[in-house]
Structure formats: structure tokens, C-alpha cells
Scaffold this active site. Structure first.
Site, PDB file in Angstrom:
ATOM      1  CD  GLU A 147      -1.868   4.249   7.943  1.00 54.76           C
ATOM      2  OE1 GLU A 147      -1.345   4.532   9.051  1.00 54.76           O
ATOM      3  OE2 GLU A 147      -1.988   5.034   6.906  1.00 54.76           O
TER       4      GLU A 147
ATOM      5  NE  ARG B 140      -3.417   2.549   2.215  1.00 55.56           N
ATOM      6  CZ  ARG B 140      -3.533   3.572   3.591  1.00 55.56           C
ATOM      7  NH1 ARG B 140      -3.147   3.220   4.626  1.00 55.56           N
ATOM      8  NH2 ARG B 140      -3.966   4.719   3.342  1.00 55.56           N
TER       9      ARG B 140
ATOM     10  CG  ASN C 278      -5.409   3.748   8.325  1.00 55.86           C
ATOM     11  OD1 ASN C 278      -5.288   2.781   7.763  1.00 55.86           O
ATOM     12  ND2 ASN C 278      -4.936   4.806   7.794  1.00 55.86           N
TER      13      ASN C 278
ATOM     14  CD  GLU D   3      -4.553   8.012   9.322  1.00 52.33           C
ATOM     15  OE1 GLU D   3      -4.160   9.199   9.728  1.00 52.33           O
ATOM     16  OE2 GLU D   3      -4.255   6.977   9.714  1.00 52.33           O
TER      17      GLU D   3
ATOM     18  CG  HIS E  34      -1.099   9.252   2.976  1.00 52.69           C
ATOM     19  ND1 HIS E  34      -1.143   7.985   3.220  1.00 52.69           N
ATOM     20  CD2 HIS E  34      -0.712   9.895   4.319  1.00 52.69           C
ATOM     21  CE1 HIS E  34      -0.987   7.560   4.522  1.00 52.69           C
ATOM     22  NE2 HIS E  34      -0.844   8.753   5.295  1.00 52.69           N
TER      23      HIS E  34
ATOM     24  CE1 TYR F  99      -0.142   3.081  13.306  1.00 52.28           C
ATOM     25  CE2 TYR F  99      -2.123   4.235  12.555  1.00 52.28           C
ATOM     26  CZ  TYR F  99      -0.792   3.672  12.309  1.00 52.28           C
ATOM     27  OH  TYR F  99      -0.170   3.772  11.070  1.00 52.28           O
TER      28      TYR F  99
END
Ligand code: NAG
Ligand code: NAG
Ligand code: NAG
Length: 503
Positions: free
Chosen positions: A407, A107, A337, A197, A152, A339
Site C-alpha cells: 500500500e 489486492r 504499507n 496492518e 483486513h 504513507y
């Protein structure tokens, strides 16, 4: 509340707080379950974070070039992405790393201003096109499939000078750029991502101004941005769906990032607060795409707070009926994504927030626990159980749809090659993901690790390294050197399991 004594209230709170994820997963053991057949693994990067060559071969300037050159102090270590990992010249090394790990797909993102230097208009850069064509061919020669992000965060500066994501014309500009990329590269791409995002683009780019282009317009600009991001995505997706999918057979979606928000206690107020926060963070972008229109709590909160704050109408710009229909359904799968995790508690007795912002519009408190392990980036706490919880929430909220993790990963500061903490992170996060798949019936079909190589981590610069390969940013040759985690990730792919014992 008047009838309870203080001590009784404290006791009640203590009893209620006993059920959060920390306790629930206190004795958690890593699963020996296997990744199902057909499950694929990839690694991710983004153009500005790896390419360098910021002003080479006719590339136009983009907002991160401009932002960091004008405000170098915004980056912790005063570094820039001017050279970064120099992937513009060393993409073959990147592909060699991926081949070594054995990933199914890569990606990466295309830099808009490398293709159309002024962002819009007729001028296209042949050198930019040639760079990506060479990368595509190298990947193909190595049997690595592609997931390509159109945007991005690197908006051409020429477009930012016209208002960027605050100008409704961006919907057309983005469509023209998307059309150019679909036409040029369609034959090489397996999965397209329109926009990565939106939360970071709008709330850090046009809300608090921490990220490029650094526009400070909390509670107003950030919502205009969000509206345009969603319309731009939908336009690019529909163009793909009608004109390219039938011929190419590839897929296309938007990538939305979200942390998990855990209720601070089991009280009804905190449960609701956590759900509201999830709607403000994930639902804000996913609800229009997967269900249609803004989440109800956003429409309600922003209208009410705007009025009480003295605004004439809601600060949240409404979608017309046609726009709701235009945006709804513009996905092929849900891309996440993820985290970290926050705790959420209700704010008692607040009529409305006096501070105007997207963050205060959610009307709740959120925080992270000191007891959680911290990665190199301050906000970044390691909370593996939050991953399993958000996956189950996605299924409960949007239905039984296919989910791709686009991600997930963790930072280190030292550049160590013995990155056991990254191995532990991948192991624990993916273990909770497998549990959500097996026990929760969540249909996750692919996992993308961030990242294959160390790169330029936005305002953390080179202080936060997230690669499975170490890159010495002082060495002009930028050699890629395997960290231990690259071997672990490789073993997961070949054994389809997280533990040595089940291999
Ligand atoms: C975790 O294990 C400890 C020690 O065996 C035990 O006392 C505790 O009750 C366990 N906690 C949970 C939530 O199962
Ligand atoms: C998951 O989604 C994919 C793509 O839609 C589908 O082919 C597959 O059957 C689904 N798997 C499960 C277990 O539902
Ligand atoms: C990084 O590269 C510089 C310049 O070549 C060199 O002096 C330094 O020792 C390298 N650092 C590491 C950790 O390899």
C-alpha cells in the site's frame, strides 16, 4: 551538561539538526530510471471499505458494522460502510477500471463474516462464496492476477463477543477461516496475505480504542492482541506452507505497515531513539516473523517500565521457545504499507513513563513538522524521502530479502478529478523507491497503489478519498469516474518510467 553555557548548547543543537532528510533532499530531482523487467504494479482495496451489502445474502455482522452503528459520532462525517462503493454489486465496474489502468494484479480482502457468518463453526454462506468466486472469475477473464488478504480488520462480531483478539482461541478460529479460504479459493489466488496492518488492529482496536472494536486497554490488551495476531498469522502461514503450497505454488505473507522515523538531530541519543521507535512500530511485528521473538528493546523497556509502574511482571507477554520457532520464518517476502514520516527525539532524564501504553513504552518523542505538506487526513504528511529511507532500513535490518509495497497513496477531500497532488505524490514516492533500488540495492519487486476507487476511509468516512477513480457516494449508482492520476499510473505501467521525458 553543566560545563556548557546555554548559548553553546543551542549552537550545538542547530549544527546537529542540519542533516535531516529535508535538507538532504532539498534539491531532489525525480529520477528518469526505469522500473526493472519483471517489476509489477497493482492496486489495493479492503472489503469493508468498498463492498457495502453489510447485511445482505447472509453476511454476519463484523466489528466495524457494530462499532459504527453503535458509535456513529466516531466517524468524521457520520457516514458508514453500509453501502460504501457498493462493490458487492459493482465489482465488474472495479475490474473495468483496473483493466483501463492496465494493472498486473488486484489486492483485495475477503470479509470473514461473508464466508463464515458466525466467525467459527460449521455454517458457511454460499452467497458469500459465490460473490468472491464471481470476482475471481471476472479478474481472470481480464488477465488480472490476485493478491488476497484474509483479514483486513473486519472481525466477525460473534467472535468479538468472546473476546476477539484478546482470546487465545482466536488462533484456532483464524486457522479454520484460513483453511476454508485456501480450500475454496486457492486455485484463483497468486499471493495470500494473512493479516493486514497488525499495528492498527491492536493499538487502535485494543489500545487507544479509536478503531473497532473500540476496546481501551493501553499497554496491556494491545500486547495480548499482538501476541495472538502473530500466532494466528504463523498458524495460517504454516498450514498453507504444508498443505497448499506444494499443490498450488502460490505465495503467502503478512503485511506490516510502518512510517519512517527520522532522528531529529545527529546526536547519538536521537539516532537511538529513532531506531527504538522503528523497533516498536515495525520490529514489534516483523522481528518475531523475520528474526524470532520480540525486539530486545521492547522486552527490555516494557519489563523495566512495568516494574517501576507497579506491575508484578512485564506487561509484554513472552513467547515460549516453541512459539518463537513457530512464528520465525513464516513469510515468503516482506510486505510493506507506507504513507508518512515522523521525526524522533530522545526524552532526557525520564526514569519511566507514568502513562501506561505501547506508545509511551517506546520511551521517545515523535512529531511531524508543520512545514511538511498535509494530505486530507490530518496526521498524513507528504514526505517522499522517508520512503527511500525506510526501504534502506528494511534491507539493513532484515537482510537482502524481496520487498513488495502492498500500500502507498494519498488522500484528497474535494473529490476533484484533476488530482495533480496525487500524481506528484506517486511520482516523488516512487522516485525515492527507485533510488533505493538502484543505489541501495533494495530488492523491491512490486508496487501496490492505494486505491483504485474512492472508498470508506474508516473514521475519516468519505472526507478522505484515496481513489484514482472518483465515486460519488450520494449517487445510488456509484459511477466510477477516472481522475487524472489513473492516467498517470497507467502511463507508468506502460512506459516503466515516472517522467514524460524518459518515455
Ligand atoms: C540547493 O540548491 C541551492 C540553490 O542552488 C543551494 O544554495 C543549496 O546549497 C543546495 N542545497 C543542497 C543541500 O545541496
Ligand atoms: C529479488 O528477489 C527475487 C525473489 O526472491 C529474486 O528472484 C531476484 O533475483 C531478486 N533480485 C535481486 C536484484 O536481487
Ligand atoms: C452526486 O450525486 C448526486 C445524486 O445523484 C447528485 O445530486 C450530485 O450532483 C452528484 N455530485 C457530483 C459531484 O457529481
Amino acid at each position: 551538561m553543566g560545563i556548557f553555557s546555554t548559548s553553546l548548547v543551542l549552537l550545538a543543537v542547530a549544527a546537529l539538526s542540519a542533516a535531516d532528510g529535508d535538507d538532504e533532499f532539498a534539491n531532489y530531482t525525480i529520477t528518469d530510471r526505469k522500473f526493472p523487467d519483471g517489476f509489477t504494479f497493482g492496486v489495493a482495496t479492503a472489503a469493508y471499505q468498498i463492498e457495502g451489502a453489510w447485511n445482505i445474502d447472509g453476511k454476519g455482522e463484523q466489528v466495524w458494522d457494530t462499532f459504527i452503528h453503535e458509535r456513529p459520532e466516531r466517524v468524521d462525517d457520520l457516514s458508514t460502510g453500509d453501502v460504501a462503493s457498493d462493490s458487492y454489486h459493482r465489482y465488474e465496474d472495479d475490474v473495468r477500471c483496473m483493466k483501463e489502468v492496465g494493472v498486473d494484479y488486484y489486492r483485495f480482502s475477503i470479509a470473514w463474516s461473508r464466508i463464515i457468518p458466525d466467525g467459527s463453526g460449521d455454517k458457511v454462506s454460499n452467497e458469500g462464496i459465490e460473490y468472491y468466486t464471481k470476482l475471481f472469475k471476472e479478474l481472470k477473464a481480464n488477465g488480472i492476477k490476485t493478491m488476497v488478504t484474509l483479514y483486513h480488520w473486519d472481525l466477525p462480531t460473534a467472535l468479538e463477543k468472546q473476546g476477539g483478539w484478546l482470546n487465545p482461541k482466536i488462533v484456532e478460529w483464524f486457522q479454520q477461516y484460513a483453511l476454508t479460504c485456501y480450500t475454496l479459493f486457492g486455485e484463483y489466488v497468486d499471493v495470500w496475505v494473512t493479516i493486514n496492518e497488525p499495528k492498527q488492529i491492536c493499538h487502535t482496536g485494543y489500545g487507544n480504542g479509536a478503531y473497532a472494536p473500540g476496546v481501551v486497554s493501553p499497554g496491556v490488551g494491545e500486547y495480548m492482541c499482538a501476541r495472538h495476531v502473530l500466532l494466528a498469522h504463523a498458524g495460517a502461514w504454516r498450514m498453507f506452507d504444508e498443505q497448499f503450497r506444494p499443490r498450488l505454488g502460490s505465495r503467502n505473507t503478512i503485511v506490516i505497515d510502518s512510517d519512517w522515523y527520522e532522528p531529529a538531530t545527529e546526536s547519538e541519543a536521537d539516532r537511538r531513539a529513532a531506531e527504538d521507535k522503528l523497533q516498536f512500530v515495525h520490529g514489534m511485528y516483523a522481528h518475531p516473523v523475520f528474526k524470532g521473538d520480540w525486539p530486545q528493546v521492547m522486552t527490555d523497556n516494557v519489563a523495566t517500565f512495568s516494574r517501576l509502574q507497579g506491575f508484578k511482571g512485564s506487561r509484554l507477554p513472552a513467547f515460549t521457545r516453541q512459539e518463537v520457532d513457530f512464528v520465525r520464518g513464516t513469510y515468503d517476502f516482506l510486505a510493506l504499507n507506507h504513507y508518512t514520516t515522523y521525526m524522533v527525539s530522545a526524552i532526557e532524564g525520564q526514569e519511566y513513563p507514568t502513562e501506561v501504553s505501547w506508545d509511551t513504552d517506546s520511551g521517545v518523542n515523535s512529531y511531524q513538522k508543520d512545514t511538511w505538506q498535509t494530505a486530507a487526513i490530518g496526521w498524513f504528511k507528504i514526505v517522499p524521502w522517508g520512503f527511500g529511507k525506510i526501504l534502506r532500513w528494511l534491507k539493513a535490518t532484515y537482510g537482502d530479502i524481496e520487498i513488495v509495497i502492498t500500500e502507498n497513496g494519498v488522500s484528497d477531500r474535494t473529490g476533484t478529478l484533476r488530482d495533480q497532488h496525487r500524481i506528484d505524490y506517486f511520482k516523488a514516492y516512487m522516485s525515492h523507491m527507485l533510488d533505493a533500488m538502484y543505489d541501495g540495492g533494495v530488492n523491491v519487486t512490486a508496487y501496490t497503489a492505494w486505491s483504485i476507487i474512492d472508498n470508506f476511509e474508516w473514521t475519516q468516512g468519505f472526507n478522505a478519498k484515496l481513489g484514482m477513480y472518483y465515486v460519488n457516494m450520494s449517487d445510488p449508482l456509484r459511477p466510477r469516474i477516472a481522475k487524472d492520476s489513473s492516467k498517470y499510473f497507467s502511463s507508468i505501467i506502460s512506459t516503466r518510467c515516472l517522467l514524460d521525458s524518459c518515455q
